[in-house]
Write a protein that holds these residues in place. Sequence first.
Motif, PDB file in Angstrom:
ATOM      1  N   HIS A 189      -3.959   3.578  -0.660  1.00  0.00           N
ATOM      2  CA  HIS A 189      -2.595   3.533  -0.579  1.00  0.00           C
ATOM      3  C   HIS A 189      -2.153   4.790   0.024  1.00  0.00           C
ATOM      4  CE1 HIS A 189      -2.155   0.342  -3.880  1.00  0.00           C
ATOM      5  NE2 HIS A 189      -3.391   0.460  -3.942  1.00  0.00           N
ATOM      6  N   GLN A 244       0.805  -1.243  -0.069  1.00  0.00           N
ATOM      7  CA  GLN A 244       0.040   0.013   0.068  1.00  0.00           C
ATOM      8  C   GLN A 244       0.853   1.306   0.141  1.00  0.00           C
ATOM      9  OE1 GLN A 244      -2.510  -1.939   3.077  1.00  0.00           O
ATOM     10  NE2 GLN A 244      -3.603  -0.316   2.775  1.00  0.00           N
ATOM     11  N   GLU A 291      -2.446   4.247 -10.083  1.00  0.00           N
ATOM     12  CA  GLU A 291      -3.675   4.812 -10.620  1.00  0.00           C
ATOM     13  C   GLU A 291      -4.812   4.648 -10.189  1.00  0.00           C
ATOM     14  OE1 GLU A 291      -5.635   4.706 -15.313  1.00  0.00           O
ATOM     15  OE2 GLU A 291      -4.191   3.200 -14.600  1.00  0.00           O
ATOM     16  N   GLY A 292      -5.317   5.887  -9.813  1.00  0.00           N
ATOM     17  CA  GLY A 292      -6.605   5.893  -9.003  1.00  0.00           C
ATOM     18  C   GLY A 292      -6.922   7.098  -8.694  1.00  0.00           C
ATOM     19  N   GLN A 318      -7.402   2.661  -5.087  1.00  0.00           N
ATOM     20  CA  GLN A 318      -7.392   2.060  -6.308  1.00  0.00           C
ATOM     21  C   GLN A 318      -8.081   0.479  -6.248  1.00  0.00           C
ATOM     22  OE1 GLN A 318      -3.718   0.289  -7.491  1.00  0.00           O
ATOM     23  NE2 GLN A 318      -3.542   1.179  -9.369  1.00  0.00           N
ATOM     24  N   ASP A 319      -9.256   0.412  -7.051  1.00  0.00           N
ATOM     25  CA  ASP A 319      -9.796  -0.662  -7.024  1.00  0.00           C
ATOM     26  C   ASP A 319     -10.144  -1.165  -5.662  1.00  0.00           C
ATOM     27  OD1 ASP A 319      -9.441  -0.922  -9.780  1.00  0.00           O
ATOM     28  OD2 ASP A 319      -7.414  -2.013  -9.500  1.00  0.00           O
ATOM     29  N   GLY A 320     -10.447  -0.244  -4.651  1.00  0.00           N
ATOM     30  CA  GLY A 320     -11.178  -0.692  -3.333  1.00  0.00           C
ATOM     31  C   GLY A 320      -9.992  -0.639  -2.190  1.00  0.00           C
ATOM     32  N   VAL A 321      -8.764  -0.569  -2.488  1.00  0.00           N
ATOM     33  CA  VAL A 321      -7.739  -0.533  -1.907  1.00  0.00           C
ATOM     34  C   VAL A 321      -7.156   0.701  -1.425  1.00  0.00           C
ATOM     35  CG1 VAL A 321      -5.414  -1.393  -1.435  1.00  0.00           C
ATOM     36  CG2 VAL A 321      -7.393  -2.736  -2.233  1.00  0.00           C
TER      37      VAL A 321
END
Length: 287
Positions: free
Chosen positions: A167, A88, A110-111, A162-165
Amino acid sequence: MMNRIITRWRGMMEAWRDYPLQQGAVWNGRYRVDRLLGMGSYGQAYVCRDLESGAVVLLKRNKPSKGQVGIELLRRENAIMEQLSHPQIPVRIAYSKRRRDEAIIMEYVEGFNLEHAIYEQKMTFDAREALSMLQQLLGPLRYLHAQGFVHRDVRIPNVLLQDGVLHLVDFGLACRVGEELPPALRDALGEGEAMAAQSAAAVKHRMRGPYPSSDWFGLGHLFLFVMYSGYEHPEGAEEGTWMEELRLEPEIEQFVAKLLQDEPAWQSTEQCEEELISLLHKLRQAH
């Protein structure tokens, strides 16, 4: 009159020196700029294409107008990131020098950050969702503290989704646990001045301490920002404290208050994380 002219001229010169790298420009013959991602007080971040590997990377360079202070902060960030390895936290790839400018090359996550989610996408979150965010962030923070470092800037712009995670990014203000920064850096960052007890500067000062509890405080502040994303102040009502306005469940309010209190509530980030996990378990059982 002359002072105003000089001040204006200096401002124009700084703006010229800090003019962003243009799309298509190639840094050191290797990293082609795709776009400017953002500009902070001491650095500029770009999304680039590594012409050797073909990978998309993030290039963070010093802000030229900040001189040696900007370079010193970038070098410190690079030295810390070089020692970190967590899923993360962005991977530090390389350090690149080009004439008077220097840059960290790192993994591009990317997010979008939580600031964008709240203010641009108008996303709202309930208390359990906000607590789950804290739980996600305690993973990289526990790791960071175990390595002997403190982030010192845990805020919604520095948390990427990013995709539910989540960082944790931007280690520009990070330092070793217990470290006292050199006087020149403290002065440049505004950390050497006296601060009033009830002010935005005091919040900043509280977050900048070289101890894990500063990052706990950052988490508490982040929780309140996230919760206020869905808060509508009653028309005509007087402004109250966050406890009065948010009306959280007692167990949640108590935990957040512990994050925000002056004296450390836990001996370690592991203990903080364990208490949060226990709290989330109780909340799930109750509902």
